[in-house]
Design an enzyme around this catalytic site. Structure first.
Site, PDB file in Angstrom:
ATOM      1  N   ASP A 156       0.861  -1.178   0.000  1.00 17.28           N
ATOM      2  CA  ASP A 156       0.000   0.000   0.000  1.00 17.28           C
ATOM      3  C   ASP A 156       0.902   1.234   0.000  1.00 17.28           C
ATOM      4  OD1 ASP A 156      -1.724  -2.158   0.718  1.00 17.28           O
ATOM      5  OD2 ASP A 156      -3.099  -0.761   1.707  1.00 17.28           O
ATOM      6  N   LYS A 219      -6.939   3.443  -3.666  1.00 19.06           N
ATOM      7  CA  LYS A 219      -7.355   3.498  -2.257  1.00 19.06           C
ATOM      8  C   LYS A 219      -7.552   4.939  -1.839  1.00 19.06           C
ATOM      9  CE  LYS A 219      -5.423   2.208   2.295  1.00 19.06           C
ATOM     10  NZ  LYS A 219      -4.291   1.508   2.970  1.00 19.06           N
ATOM     11  N   LYS A 255     -10.330   0.420  -2.663  1.00 17.94           N
ATOM     12  CA  LYS A 255     -10.272   0.245  -1.214  1.00 17.94           C
ATOM     13  C   LYS A 255     -10.568   1.563  -0.509  1.00 17.94           C
ATOM     14  CE  LYS A 255      -7.166  -0.980   2.609  1.00 17.94           C
ATOM     15  NZ  LYS A 255      -5.816  -1.480   3.003  1.00 17.94           N
TER      16      LYS A 255
END
Length: 319
Positions: A156, A219, A255
């Protein structure tokens, strides 16, 4: 599903050949109508869910959680405890699904990997000088390589918001591509920190930069700022991945992270997914929640559906 096209390939290749073409492409995207976006997101959030569908949605949401600990006080013991919870969220009911992943800092990846060995729960690691992203590129890539070497299944990363807000889109694009290469076989989630991007138009542009650069997921947030995932910014990103697949054939996950705390909230997000991109994204390979505290409420609501009553305060662990 194919991976995102590299620069020089695919129907959108010309968009990334230079800073000029990338800027022209991004500023040529349709403008976002804030009122229309927020109204649609709010309307979808009012959909009523029948009991049987609610039970399915709760289990699906549990299976989509990236159970996360990202604190300076993290210890190997805390990471092992979180991993145990990911594997067996409800010790009183073995039918409860496992979470999708455990997300930690790079130095805790090996601990999580050992605790989750033999399971299908992934180990995700934040990287690239999370959460601010204020570091030289070689430092950021070293962060990524450390996590991958320790066994991370997913990375991430945070984008350089300063570069993005300065209009240096090519720098953001090239950094994502470099991180993608350093990630190897690990799937890459690109974090925009939507609360710092100021406008919906910027969120749309960031989404397209991430997808063009090879993100496996886009995300919303780090969970470390005041404004994180919202139905509106998540809807906008879902529309972006839908349009990207229509143009390229490449599917990218989404996400939302930060601020999603209740089962009611999670179900609203799942309705957004179903109504915007459809069943192809209703799977933890393509949709995740970055919301550790959410798991406790999902477990309590799950138990309420099964028994007709809420459990006491000691029913779930407090992370």
């Amino acid at each position: 599903m194919p991976t995102a096209p590299a620069q020089g390939q695919g129907p959108l290749a010309e968009a990334t050949t230079s800073d000029h073409t990338l800027r022209r492409f991004l500023h040529g995207l349709p403008g976002v109508d804030p009122v229309g976006l927020e109204t649609r997101a709010a309307a979808l959030g009012t959909r009523s869910i029948k009991t049987t569908a609610k039970a399915y949605a709760i289990d699906l949401a549990i299976s989509m959680i990236d159970l996360t600990t990202l604190e300076g006080a993290d210890t190997p013991g805390k990471v092992r405890s979180l991993s145990t919870k990911a594997l067996n969220p409800d010790p009183t009911d073995r039918s409860a699904p496992r979470t999708a992943a455990v997300c930690v800092y790079p130095d805790m990846v090996a601990t999580a990997k050992a605790a989750l060995a033999g399971s299908d729960v992934k180990v995700a690691s934040v990287a690239t000088a999370f959460p601010a992203g204020r570091a030289a590129l070689d430092v950021k890539l070293g962060d990524v390589r450390e996590a991958v070497a320790a066994g991370a299944d997913e990375i991430d990363m945070v984008i350089d918001r300063g570069a993005f807000l300065s209009g240096d889109y090519m720098k953001v694009y090239e950094e994502i591509r470099a991180v993608k290469e350093a990630s190897g076989a690990a799937r890459l989630k690109v974090i925009f920190e939507t609360g710092e991007l100021s406008t919906y138009d910027n969120i749309r542009r960031a989404s397209w930069i991430g997808m063009l650069a090879g993100a496996d997921f886009i995300k919303t947030s780090t969970g470390k700022v005041g404004v994180n995932a919202t139905p509106a910014n998540t809807l906008l990103m879902l529309e972006a991945v839908r349009d990207f697949r229509a143009q390229t054939g490449v599917q990218v996950g989404v996400k939302p992270a930060g601020g999603i705390r209740t089962s009611k909230d999670a179900i609203k997000f799942l309705v957004l997914v179903n109504e915007t991109v459809g069943a192809d994204w209703l799977d933890n390979h393509w949709f995740r929640f970055g919301a550790s505290s959410l798991l406790n409420d999902l477990l309590m609501q799950r138990q309420k559906l099964a028994t007709g009553r809420y459990s006491g305060p000691d029913y779930v662990t407090v992370d």
